[in-house]
Design an enzyme around this catalytic site. Sequence first.
Site, PDB file in Angstrom:
ATOM      1  CB  CYS A 146      45.339  41.611  37.461  1.00 35.27           C
ATOM      2  SG  CYS A 146      44.228  42.789  37.989  1.00 35.27           S
ATOM      3  NE  ARG A 156      42.082  50.325  39.722  1.00 33.56           N
ATOM      4  CZ  ARG A 156      41.577  49.674  38.624  1.00 33.56           C
ATOM      5  NH1 ARG A 156      40.550  49.980  38.236  1.00 33.56           N
ATOM      6  NH2 ARG A 156      42.612  48.715  38.294  1.00 33.56           N
ATOM      7  CG  HIS A 195      49.584  43.387  38.582  1.00 35.65           C
ATOM      8  ND1 HIS A 195      49.437  43.260  37.302  1.00 35.65           N
ATOM      9  CD2 HIS A 195      48.409  43.929  39.399  1.00 35.65           C
ATOM     10  CE1 HIS A 195      48.020  43.571  37.095  1.00 35.65           C
ATOM     11  NE2 HIS A 195      47.483  43.747  38.289  1.00 35.65           N
TER      12      HIS A 195
HETATM   13  N1  LIG Z   1      44.936  45.151  37.023  1.00 33.45           N
HETATM   14  C1  LIG Z   1      44.108  44.933  35.974  1.00 33.45           C
HETATM   15  O1  LIG Z   1      44.520  43.841  35.234  1.00 33.45           O
HETATM   16  C2  LIG Z   1      42.746  45.273  36.223  1.00 33.45           C
HETATM   17  C3  LIG Z   1      41.891  44.359  35.593  1.00 33.45           C
HETATM   18  C4  LIG Z   1      40.349  44.868  35.600  1.00 33.45           C
HETATM   19  N2  LIG Z   1      40.556  45.824  34.375  1.00 33.45           N
HETATM   20  C5  LIG Z   1      40.191  45.446  36.750  1.00 33.45           C
HETATM   21  O2  LIG Z   1      40.255  46.599  37.253  1.00 33.45           O
HETATM   22  O3  LIG Z   1      39.425  44.624  37.780  1.00 33.45           O
END
Ligand SMILES: NC(=O)CC[C@H](N)C(=O)O
Length: 259
Positions: free
Chosen positions: A114, A148, A211
């Site tokens: 990520c 998101r 993740h």
């Molecule tokens: N989960 C994350 O590592 C988020 C990475 C980045 N900040 C995004 O939201 O795209």
Amino acid sequence: MSQPQNLTEELGEEIITQTGNNKSLKIVQLYPRDMNIYGDWGNTLSLSRRAQAHGFTTEIVDYNPGDEFPLDGDIFIGGGGQDSGQSVVQDDLLANAETLRMLAQDGTPMLVICGLYQLFGKEFKTVGGETLNGVRIFDAKTVGGEERLIGNIVEESEEFGTLVGFENHSGLTYLSGDTKPLARVTKGEGNNTEDDGEGAHVHHVIGTYLHGSLLPKNPAVSDYLIKHAAIKKYGEFTPVVIDDSLVEKARASAAARPR
Ligand SMILES: NC(=O)CC[C@H](N)C(=O)O
């Protein structure tokens, strides 16, 4: 919840076991203080345990901004973080970019998730208008989105078969040139909302939006990292047959879950 200052120290006794042979692997966790969310530390622990199951002694080393860079790392692994965490590590990461590129070209296995995946590309333009420059291992650009992308994800990878996991990001990543996606998404979003690619894979470097449940639920990825680290260091890798029946159950249940 704040992260312990030194995760390795905290859990060190438990995670470093002697297996009776002389083969060892040093796992470097990049930026655990700032880039380590949604269970990403679990990936490091899982990788270490898997390497132990294959008969290696493991050492986990935390690398944070300003530390001496552990050039003798056998596997590098790094997690996700908020845009603010990415901003904190950016300068240090760029100072080490050439070293990381050299290690990658030399075949060192790496897994970046990520936020660090985004920073292993060319640039990340955040939704707040900041441009964070990346390491340029992946020919990839990321743009912060308004929405998101959150949920369970299932994807098909040529190298690893079905991968199951969880994504949570607003950045939209676009690959170009020789950088190919790690997998094609069958449930979820992946790199962006336009194509079905997820993650990236060049040399032995894997970038992904999946993740902390990635390595526990997809041991083929751990085996790949361990195999290439062992071959690079010792010229050989003899895998131990590991009973993955519990993992198979967890994978089936994850794949069946709604988005
Ligand atoms: N989960 C994350 O590592 C988020 C990475 C980045 N900040 C995004 O939201 O795209």
